[in-house]
Every structure is written in C-alpha cells, then in structure tokens.
Design an enzyme around this catalytic site. Structure first.
Site, short mmCIF file in Angstrom:
data_model
loop_
_atom_site.label_atom_id
_atom_site.label_comp_id
_atom_site.label_asym_id
_atom_site.label_seq_id
_atom_site.Cartn_x
_atom_site.Cartn_y
_atom_site.Cartn_z
N SER A 1 0.83 -1.21 0.00
CA SER A 1 0.00 0.00 0.00
C SER A 1 0.86 1.26 0.00
CB SER A 1 -0.90 0.02 1.24
OG SER A 1 -1.62 -1.17 1.36
N1 SAH Z 1 -1.38 -3.59 3.34
C1 SAH Z 1 -0.55 -4.48 2.55
C2 SAH Z 1 -0.94 -4.55 1.11
C3 SAH Z 1 -2.25 -4.92 0.85
S1 SAH Z 1 -2.62 -5.34 -0.83
C4 SAH Z 1 0.88 -4.00 2.57
O1 SAH Z 1 1.14 -3.02 3.27
O2 SAH Z 1 1.72 -4.59 1.88
C5 SAH Z 1 -4.04 -6.25 -0.43
C6 SAH Z 1 -3.77 -7.67 -0.01
O3 SAH Z 1 -5.02 -8.22 0.36
C7 SAH Z 1 -3.23 -8.55 -1.13
O4 SAH Z 1 -2.07 -9.20 -0.69
C8 SAH Z 1 -4.38 -9.55 -1.38
O5 SAH Z 1 -3.92 -10.84 -1.73
C9 SAH Z 1 -5.05 -9.57 -0.02
N2 SAH Z 1 -6.43 -9.99 -0.01
C10 SAH Z 1 -7.43 -9.71 -0.89
N3 SAH Z 1 -8.58 -10.27 -0.49
C11 SAH Z 1 -8.31 -10.92 0.68
C12 SAH Z 1 -9.08 -11.67 1.61
N4 SAH Z 1 -10.39 -11.92 1.44
N5 SAH Z 1 -8.47 -12.18 2.71
C13 SAH Z 1 -7.16 -11.97 2.93
N6 SAH Z 1 -6.37 -11.27 2.10
C14 SAH Z 1 -6.95 -10.73 1.01
#
Ligand code: SAH
Length: 209
Positions: A57
């Site tokens: 993010s």
């Molecule tokens: N905050 C994280 C980045 C998030 S990107 C950082 O700082 O790196 C969003 C992430 O959510 C991705 O890795 C994606 O695979 C995950 N994701 C999406 N849907 C999800 C779900 N239902 N449960 C768990 N993870 C999920």
C-alpha cells in the site's frame, strides 16, 4: 532531506498528525518490504507491485488507516490483506498485538518470514479475511488493506465494544475510506476521504477469478 524524511513530510501534508503513527512510519524500514527492483522507490508515496498481482500500500494510505484505528499499546488488532506485511508492521510499531490474514499462500509465507526476521509482534495466518478471524476475536481494531464492495459485517461483529474497523468501500468507480465504530452495540460510520486499493476477494467480498 533523506527519502524517509521526505516521506514523513508528505504524510503530514496528507493529513497524518498522530505522533505515535508518524514515529511508527518513521521507524518501519519500508525498503525491507518492497521487491529489489523497486528499492529506489521504497519511500515514494506510491503503491508498488509485490507479485501475485498485488501491491504494497501507498504510505499515505497506511498512515491514514493506522491513524484512524486509534491504536493503544496492547490493543489486539486484525490486519486484513497482509500483502508485504508493511501495514501490519506499522500497526505493531504503534504497540498493537497484530494478527494479519492473507489469502495468497506465497505472500503470507514471505510476509511471515520478513516480519519475524525484523522482530515485529505479528502473527500471519492464511485465510479469507472477509470473514475475519473468529477464533481470535474480539479485536480492538481491524484494518482492511483492500477495497470491499460493501461493509464487511462479519468483521464489524468481531469488534469489541469501543472497537474500530477501517475499510476502503467501493461504490461504482469511487472508493471511500470508511471507519465504523461500535459503541454500546451501536454502529456509527465516518467517511475519511477517497482512496484506491486492490479488491478484497472472498466469501463476503468480490468473487475471485
Ligand atoms: N497492506 C498491505 C498490502 C495490501 S494489498 C501492505 O502493506 O503490503 C491487499 C492484499 O489483500 C493482497 O495481498 C491480497 O492478496 C489480499 N487480499 C485480498 N482479499 C483478501 C481476503 N479476502 N483475505 C485476505 N487477504 C486478502
């Protein structure tokens, strides 16, 4: 100014003011969370690819989310969408005990190894975070790092009284960072401004491919 100092001044300009959150963002080494080919951009205010079609993010979004969580030392917090583990590390650096849930095994494994090598108090679990982590609930705070199509009710139900859930909600082309607070069984929502995230994919979210 160093890259990290520049990032902090952009965070302040973008509306992050809480000292504990700014110190946490100053302390967490974002360069450890980005792939080697993006090292030069580690402190730029951009989401960056981390593989599997996902992104780490944007620092400003992490700052706004974590500030809105109103974390206190010792709070039990859930981070939905571990990705690189960066947001979970910032939450832990604010003094929270963090459970972070990720649906993609390769990302969960890499983040767990990275967070433990860096010494953060974060437990990474594999699963569908749109349903929360019922066996670890109730939580003082829940952060969602992916955009949901509607308020994830299962997550809201896993908050303890006084708990906060911060989640990007999509409607049409617009995504709005939203905070839900539970007080005495009543839910109140506040809009925190526009945002942009990858989709939350799961049973109570978007369908995966
Ligand atoms: N905050 C994280 C980045 C998030 S990107 C950082 O700082 O790196 C969003 C992430 O959510 C991705 O890795 C994606 O695979 C995950 N994701 C999406 N849907 C999800 C779900 N239902 N449960 C768990 N993870 C999920």
């Amino acid at each position: 100014m160093t890259d990290r100092e520049e990032m902090l001044s952009r965070l302040r300009a973008g509306g992050v003011h809480d000292r504990a959150v700014l110190s946490a963002l100053a302390a967490v080494p974002r360069q450890e969370f980005v792939p080697p080919e993006h090292l030069a951009d580690a402190y730029s205010d951009r989401a960056l690819p981390i593989g599997e079609g996902q992104t780490i993010s944007q620092p400003l979004m992490v700052g706004l989310i974590v500030e809105a969580l109103l974390l206190k030392e010792g709070d039990l917090a859930l981070d939905v969408g571990t990705g690189s583990g960066y947001q979970a590390a910032v939450m832990a650096a604010c003094g929270a005990r963090v459970v972070s849930i990720e649906r993609i095994p390769a990302l969960a494994d890499a983040a767990a190894a990275r967070l433990s090598a860096l010494g953060y108090d974060v437990e990474v679990i594999l699963g569908d975070g749109s349903l929360g982590a019922p066996d670890r609930a109730p939580f003082d705070a829940i952060a969602v790092g992916a955009a949901a199509p509607r308020m994830p009710v299962a997550l809201a139900r896993q908050l303890r009284d006084g708990g906060r859930l911060v989640v990007p909600l999509s409607s049409g082309d617009i995504e709005e960072l939203t905070r839900l607070t539970v007080t005495g069984g009543r839910w109140r929502t506040d809009s925190l401004g526009p945002c942009s995230f990858v989709p939350l994919i799961g049973a109570d979210a978007y369908e995966g491919s």
